[in-house]
Design an enzyme around this catalytic site. Structure first.
Site, PDB file in Angstrom:
ATOM      1  N   ARG A  96      22.109 -19.407 -26.219  1.00 28.03           N
ATOM      2  CA  ARG A  96      22.964 -18.495 -26.995  1.00 28.03           C
ATOM      3  C   ARG A  96      24.440 -18.817 -26.754  1.00 28.03           C
ATOM      4  NH1 ARG A  96      23.151 -11.822 -27.156  1.00 28.03           N
ATOM      5  NH2 ARG A  96      25.139 -11.709 -28.245  1.00 28.03           N
ATOM      6  N   ASN A 150      15.423 -12.428 -33.265  1.00 34.31           N
ATOM      7  CA  ASN A 150      16.461 -12.817 -34.226  1.00 34.31           C
ATOM      8  C   ASN A 150      16.500 -14.325 -34.450  1.00 34.31           C
ATOM      9  OD1 ASN A 150      17.770 -10.497 -35.210  1.00 34.31           O
ATOM     10  ND2 ASN A 150      18.736 -10.161 -33.220  1.00 34.31           N
ATOM     11  N   CYS A 171      14.836  -4.447 -37.271  1.00 33.74           N
ATOM     12  CA  CYS A 171      16.151  -4.585 -36.665  1.00 33.74           C
ATOM     13  C   CYS A 171      16.586  -3.210 -36.178  1.00 33.74           C
ATOM     14  CB  CYS A 171      17.113  -5.119 -37.725  1.00 33.74           C
ATOM     15  SG  CYS A 171      18.805  -5.354 -37.146  1.00 33.74           S
ATOM     16  N   HIS A 201      20.825  -8.376 -41.347  1.00 33.37           N
ATOM     17  CA  HIS A 201      22.211  -8.652 -40.952  1.00 33.37           C
ATOM     18  C   HIS A 201      23.085  -9.014 -42.159  1.00 33.37           C
ATOM     19  CE1 HIS A 201      21.218  -9.441 -36.427  1.00 33.37           C
ATOM     20  NE2 HIS A 201      20.825  -8.252 -36.858  1.00 33.37           N
ATOM     21  N   TYR A 251      27.773  -6.657 -39.653  1.00 30.83           N
ATOM     22  CA  TYR A 251      27.720  -8.126 -39.653  1.00 30.83           C
ATOM     23  C   TYR A 251      28.479  -8.711 -40.853  1.00 30.83           C
ATOM     24  CZ  TYR A 251      24.360  -8.355 -35.845  1.00 30.83           C
ATOM     25  OH  TYR A 251      23.769  -8.267 -34.612  1.00 30.83           O
TER      26      TYR A 251
END
Length: 435
Positions: A96, A150, A171, A201, A251
């Site tokens: 990440r 995700n 989500c 998102h 987002y």
């Protein structure tokens, strides 16, 4: 199971797991879990043991007949399961960190689910989840797979397209919005109706009814609005928000306020490191708490994580599928004509009636013209990313990267793709075949 349900959590060593366990305890009268299997990989065994022992203490305190099993043997766990949830991070927080930091070098948004970072996460994750699906097809063909790994929309669409597993994506943003509205208007969730339009998102809320009163115009005058802990809190331009006529997902700041968000990311990176580093500090604190042998409940600090309420959403969905509640939840499901300009196979995030045989998307009452282009563009990128993940084609991966709205040009896309693929080489064997 005749005498209770077998539930499997893949990624059971996640810091979110205690919230899931809390839900199983709280709603045991509606969701009679008998076996809870927490599954992780060898690299996550230390965390699995800490979280798993906390889960056992929580169950012991409740006095409920739930057996908690900890294992790295995925197939044994999956066999005969009723529900399987996935909360994986292939490559863990180190991957990440790269997803978030590499794009910043090129002046591009660095985010774990949106843009090039989200693309890399999808490329790492899809092959692993499809491998899990093959086990489910063989060992638990009637199970429901609840995916909140995700990028949830892309991953769920890959599962629908390339497996026969019954799967729903979810989500925390929709349930988070409902909780924010219940506090804002001091009312119960059942007195609130919100209509979601779009993708995971990448959604817009085109209707907000509270106690039968349309609150959308009022909310469109609130430029701070609802946001997540993992997205910078920069407020919206009031004229833009009013003219949009819908509440945008937080987002969407990456698309509508790209320069401001990029500047904020770069400044934050200099000061605190990437978001992965911040999350790691929160996780380290959580696991110190979890390891306390006296702790036998979910600590409040868990809500500092950007994904708070994921597990509550998962338990709500399991309850509704098991009992055939026919209630309305916002989920990631196959389009099947709901949004007329997208393919039937496209995963969309909309309100659904949750029946015993699965979620049924509700017809949309308002899809604003000005959001259609962005939905279509991002869905094109998502479908190309799925194809690249499955085939290992660099050509298709390049087209996915080039056509993401947050990537400015071909030259940047080529450099980004080359560097990010190389940085993820250990997790992308489909792009690096052995000679």
């Amino acid at each position: 199971m005749a005498d209770g349900l077998k539930v499997v959590v893949i990624g059971g060593g996640s810091s979110y797991t205690p919230e899931l366990v809390e839900g199983f305890i709280r709603f045991h009268h509606e969701l009679p879990v008998r076996e809870l299997w927490l599954v992780d990989i060898e690299a996550g065994l230390h965390k699995l043991n800490i979280v798993g022992n906390l889960a056992k203490r929580m169950v012991e305190r409740s006095g409920l007949p739930i057996e908690v099993h900890l294992t790295t043997d995925r197939r044994t766990a999956i066999k005969g399961a009723d529900f399987i949830s996935t909360q994986m991070r292939v490559g863990m927080l180190e991957a990440r960190g790269r997803d978030e930091s590499i794009p910043l070098k090129y002046g591009v948004i660095g985010q774990e689910t949106t843009g090039p970072g989200g693309m890399m996460k999808a490329l790492r994750t899809i092959p692993v989840l499809l491998d899990i699906c093959r086990d489910i097809e063989e060992l638990a063909p009637q199970a429901w797979l609840l995916n909140f790994t995700n990028p949830a929309g892309i991953v769920t669409e890959a599962i629908h397209t390339h497996s026969n597993v019954r799967s729903v994506g979810l989500c925390n943003a929709p349930i988070g919005l409902t909780k924010w509205l219940t506090t804002t208007y001091d009312t119960a969730p059942e007195h609130i109706y919100t209509e979601f339009v779009g993708l995971n998102h990448l959604h817009w809320v085109t209707r907000v009814d509270v106690n039968g009163v349309d609150k959308l115009p009022e909310l469109l005058n609130n430029t701070e609005g609802f946001s997540g802990k993992n997205v910078p809190q920069t407020g919206w331009n009031p004229d833009f928000l009013r003219s949009l006529g819908a509440l945008p997902s937080y987002y969407l700041k990456y698309f509508y306020m790209t320069d401001e968000m990029l500047a904020e990311q770069q400044e934050s990176f200099k000061k605190d490191g990437n978001r992965a580093a911040v999350v790691k500090r929160v996780e380290d604190e959580l696991f110190q708490l979890y390891a306390d042998p006296e702790l036998n409940e979910k600590p409040k600090q868990l809500e500092q994580r950007g994904g708070a309420y994921y597990s509550e959403a998962a338990v709500n969905l399991m309850k509704s599928l098991y009992n055939g509640k026919n209630d309305i939840q916002t989920l990631n499901v196959a389009n099947n004509g709901t949004i007329d300009f997208l393919p039937d196979s496209a995963s969309i995030e909309v309100n659904c009636v949750v029946t015993k045989t699965g979620p049924l998307p509700l017809p949309l009452t308002n899809v604003p013209l000005h959001v259609k282009g962005l939905i279509h563009a991002v869905k094109t990128y998502e479908q190309l990313t799925i194809e690249a993940a499955v085939t290992g084609s660099r050509d298709i991966a390049l087209q996915a990267m080039v056509h993401h709205p947050l990537v400015p040009n071909v030259d940047v896309a080529i450099k980004l793709l080359d560097e990010m693929l190389e940085a993820n080489k250990d997790y992308l064997p489909q792009f690096f075949p052995q000679v």
